[in-house]
Design a protein around this motif. Sequence first.
Motif, PDB file in Angstrom:
ATOM      1  N   CYS A  53      -6.999   1.130   4.301  1.00 30.83           N
ATOM      2  CA  CYS A  53      -6.808   2.635   4.299  1.00 30.83           C
ATOM      3  C   CYS A  53      -7.307   3.006   2.728  1.00 30.83           C
ATOM      4  O   CYS A  53      -7.337   4.344   2.659  1.00 30.83           O
ATOM      5  CB  CYS A  53      -5.496   3.144   4.481  1.00 30.83           C
ATOM      6  N   CYS A  80       0.771  -1.223   0.000  1.00 31.43           N
ATOM      7  CA  CYS A  80      -0.056   0.042   0.016  1.00 31.43           C
ATOM      8  C   CYS A  80       0.935   1.208   0.139  1.00 31.43           C
ATOM      9  O   CYS A  80       1.794   1.440   0.870  1.00 31.43           O
ATOM     10  CB  CYS A  80      -1.068  -0.067   1.213  1.00 31.43           C
ATOM     11  N   CYS A  97      -6.097  -0.836  -0.948  1.00 33.87           N
ATOM     12  CA  CYS A  97      -5.811  -1.303   0.702  1.00 33.87           C
ATOM     13  C   CYS A  97      -6.979  -1.694   1.303  1.00 33.87           C
ATOM     14  O   CYS A  97      -7.689  -0.819   1.550  1.00 33.87           O
ATOM     15  CB  CYS A  97      -4.763  -0.408   1.090  1.00 33.87           C
ATOM     16  N   GLU A 109       0.068   4.266   0.962  1.00 33.81           N
ATOM     17  CA  GLU A 109      -0.211   5.140   1.936  1.00 33.81           C
ATOM     18  C   GLU A 109       0.266   4.483   3.239  1.00 33.81           C
ATOM     19  O   GLU A 109       0.906   5.124   3.917  1.00 33.81           O
ATOM     20  CB  GLU A 109      -1.808   5.211   1.991  1.00 33.81           C
ATOM     21  N   CYS A 110       0.056   3.237   3.611  1.00 34.59           N
ATOM     22  CA  CYS A 110       0.209   2.852   4.967  1.00 34.59           C
ATOM     23  C   CYS A 110       1.205   1.806   4.873  1.00 34.59           C
ATOM     24  O   CYS A 110       1.799   1.111   5.970  1.00 34.59           O
ATOM     25  CB  CYS A 110      -1.006   2.191   5.485  1.00 34.59           C
TER      26      CYS A 110
END
Lengths: 434, 91
Positions: free
Chosen positions: A46, A28, A43, A30-31
């Motif tokens: 998130c 992911c 994801c 983002e995370c």
Amino acid sequence: MAVQTVAPAAADNAAPAVDLGPASGLSCRECGEVFALGPIFACELCFGPLEVAYDLPAGDPEELRKRIEAGPANIWRYAPLLPVPADVAEKPNLNPGWTPLVKADNLAREIGVAPGRLFVKDDSGNPTHSFKDRVVAQAIEAARAFGFTTLSCSSTGNLAGAVGAAAARAGFRSCVFIPHDLEQGKVVMAGVYGGDLVAIEGNYDDVNRFCSELIGDPLGEGWGFVNVNLRPYYGEGSKTLAYEICEQLGWVIPDQLVIPIASGSQLTKIDKGLQELIKLGLVEDKPYKIFGAQAEGCSPVSAAFKAGHDVVRPQKPNTIAKSLAIGNPADGPYVLDIARRTGGAVEDVNDEQIVDAIKLLARTEGVFAETAGGVTVGVTRKLVEAGVIDPNLTTVVLNTGDGLKTLDAVADSSQATATIRPSLDAFRDAGLAH
Amino acid sequence: MAVNVRIPTILRTYTGGQAEVAAEGATLAEVIADLEKNHTGIAARVLDDQGKLRRFVNVYVNDDDVRFEQGLETATPDGAGVSIIPAVAGG
Ligand SMILES: Cc1ncc(COP(=O)(O)O)c(C=O)c1O
Ligand SMILES: [Zn+2]
């Protein structure tokens, strides 16, 4: 001979072997959560976009460079760095890539860039005349690996043509979705390959939403949407632009790149490609600036950049640059991050400037770009004039599509200079002899 | 107001596999709060730590992207369809 039916080994629940070369999983953006390779794109924690993670080839960069240079004159020379099986070049596909990097001295002179410093990466020479053949070539390998039989996409036009052609070559069924009001050249190119073409009453963002819902519905089962459930693999295709540009410059990263933005995926992945080249030691680590280009009539990322925002407020597009008319760009926030991190910028030009830039590129370099190329060249000119792009540094401008697909943009102002009888007198009278 | 919420594949673990569920609320914020009551955990997937919509989730009320409207305060009239959709790329 009697065949005995045996129950499958109950304990054997290992994931099916998916051979996508050096791809090791999805992570992911983002995370950082990691997932197994599969037809997933967001994801679970998130909603962040998933990206291909690699076991990149370790070892002597010189050897890897030689191996690449000895490879085919298409994107598969970079197969060791892509999510594709090692024998990818033997499978039926369109083999895009290795397009010209044009040294654009004439254009440089007109827009005030130092001689020898301006290059146009001309991707109009791909099999269906846009850079989309690169991304589709990756997605189709993923589609094969996951057992899809229908290939699909939501498209502003170019992707639809690329999917139709690649599916035809590789023996997939295709069904692609476009907004109903595209340029005729794009509609014909999407329809001619014999797949199904569905025009949706709405703009690209509506088409995208429809496709996202189709994927979660039994109606869409078994369908590989290159830019939805195959998105992580699709995106990797754009890295080949970064690889080619650096190799064509002698394994050097250019100082400045100007890249058109629709969803922002291409720009984001070119940056990823440059970072990988550095990590692998194939090029020297050095600063580079990435500039994003949009049309004023669809400039959500440019507007956010100028306002200093890190979220992108969607817009309802209204521009002749239909290939870039995505009002809700999924990778917009990453484009902002990259432009800011590298010291670049995001700028936009209006429809008139787009047409002027198409003609300028054609007149100076003999390259006929579609409207997206007009956007990029127009933004380059604007940023050189504004002193934002340094005219003494090496700059690569992307032309991502062919002008034959958007003839209307320049048809009125590109007619015969004169219409005369077939006689020498008539020619003399027309005043064209020198 | 009673609305129908379309659930993306990645959230269906919270709805027992259902692609569409009913919820109540006069605004999107109220609808999400009601969803959370019946499908615990779903709100934390859709909203960030500050209680705002995550930046890679798109929510539509009927045909309108709520970011063109009032975000979480967007009205959800009786019978409306609410769609939650992950952002996708390409074109
Ligand atoms: C010709 C052309 N250039 C550039 C783009 C931008 O691509 P991205 O969505 O990756 O930003 C597109 C997208 O459709 C396109 O068709
Ligand atoms: Zn995540």
